[in-house]
Design an enzyme around this catalytic site. Structure first.
Site, PDB file in Angstrom:
ATOM      1  N   GLN A 190       2.179  -6.794   4.919  1.00 45.41           N
ATOM      2  CA  GLN A 190       2.171  -8.226   5.195  1.00 45.41           C
ATOM      3  C   GLN A 190       1.662  -8.533   6.600  1.00 45.41           C
ATOM      4  OE1 GLN A 190       5.619 -10.410   3.822  1.00 45.41           O
ATOM      5  NE2 GLN A 190       5.410 -11.927   5.443  1.00 45.41           N
TER       6      GLN A 190
ATOM      7  N   CYS B 206       8.891  -3.531  -3.421  1.00 45.76           N
ATOM      8  CA  CYS B 206       9.187  -2.169  -3.003  1.00 45.76           C
ATOM      9  C   CYS B 206      10.582  -2.094  -2.381  1.00 45.76           C
ATOM     10  CB  CYS B 206       8.140  -1.656  -2.018  1.00 45.76           C
ATOM     11  SG  CYS B 206       8.030  -2.595  -0.481  1.00 45.76           S
TER      12      CYS B 206
ATOM     13  N   GLU C  38       0.804  -1.210   0.000  1.00 43.45           N
ATOM     14  CA  GLU C  38       0.000   0.000   0.000  1.00 43.45           C
ATOM     15  C   GLU C  38       0.846   1.273   0.000  1.00 43.45           C
ATOM     16  OE1 GLU C  38      -0.974   0.799   4.715  1.00 43.45           O
ATOM     17  OE2 GLU C  38      -2.335  -0.490   3.576  1.00 43.45           O
TER      18      GLU C  38
ATOM     19  N   HIS D  48       9.180  -8.607  -1.281  1.00 44.15           N
ATOM     20  CA  HIS D  48       8.556  -7.305  -1.500  1.00 44.15           C
ATOM     21  C   HIS D  48       9.334  -6.529  -2.557  1.00 44.15           C
ATOM     22  CE1 HIS D  48       5.863  -7.192   2.199  1.00 44.15           C
ATOM     23  NE2 HIS D  48       6.539  -8.325   2.323  1.00 44.15           N
TER      24      HIS D  48
END
Length: 210
Positions: free
Chosen positions: A138, A168, A98, A166
């Site tokens: 997560q 990101c 997010e 991830h």
């Protein structure tokens, strides 16, 4: 009766028009993003991309249109007294962070000890999918999966472990590759009974090694 039918048709047409208007606005927003990064949204390669992105986002975030509690409603009681651990291992999922809307790619291990009722194993996978296909972190994803199983099935205990990479972290920022994040949520006998917890964790580790 005819009035009701007409009203229903009118509502359906109105809803369809609103969806089309909304999609048009989202496509225009993507076009503006392309201009902002220095691209030409009208060139051949990008002309249809805003529409593709709308359809892709509908798939990526389909979880907002799913109700995990409803998924778990159908249960079975003819278990001949089975009260040992049920484990579904290595459920693959894709989510999006997010904070940067970057992919989170991982697997989930879901376990519970039934209290008279069991649920179909595909429903456990669908619950993971319903929460994963939302903007997530997560830690929250792990808690949501465990909590809804506990609330709906009311088992003796629930255990959830998630391991994920991830993007990101790997495709931006620190650019760290080959790392994954591990989170867990233990409720009921998984929290209170060390032997139950260890049994579940041994299944998680053995699946990873396989």
């Amino acid at each position: 009766m005819n009035e009701i039918v007409c009203l229903n048709r009118s509502s359906a047409i109105s809803s369809s028009n609103e969806d089309a208007t909304s999609q048009s606005k989202v496509e225009q927003a993507f076009r503006e993003v392309f201009r902002w990064i220095g691209e030409d949204p009208d060139r051949d390669g990008l002309r249809e991309t805003p529409n593709r992105l709308v359809r892709a986002y509908q798939e990526y975030f389909a979880g907002y249109r799913q109700d995990p509690e409803q998924i778990l409603q159908k249960t079975f009681e003819e278990t001949d007294g089975y009260d040992e651990m049920v484990v579904l291992r290595g459920i693959p999922f894709q989510s999006h962070c997010e904070h940067h809307v970057a992919p989170i790619i991982g697997r989930a291990w879901v376990a519970y000890v039934p209290n008279r009722r069991v649920v179909g194993i595909s429903e456990l996978a669908r619950v993971v999918e319903a929460y994963a296909r939302r903007l997530q972190i997560q830690e929250r994803l792990t808690a949501q999966v465990a909590n809804v199983i506990d609330q709906v099935l009311k088992p003796q205990g629930v255990g959830v472990v998630i391991k994920a990479a991830h993007h990101c972290m790997s495709s931006r920022g620190v650019h760290m590759h080959g790392t994954d994040m591990v989170t867990s949520r233990m409720l009921g006998c998984f929290r209170d009974n060390p032997m139950t917890r260890q049994e579940f964790m041994s299944m998680v580790h053995s699946a990873v090694q396989d």
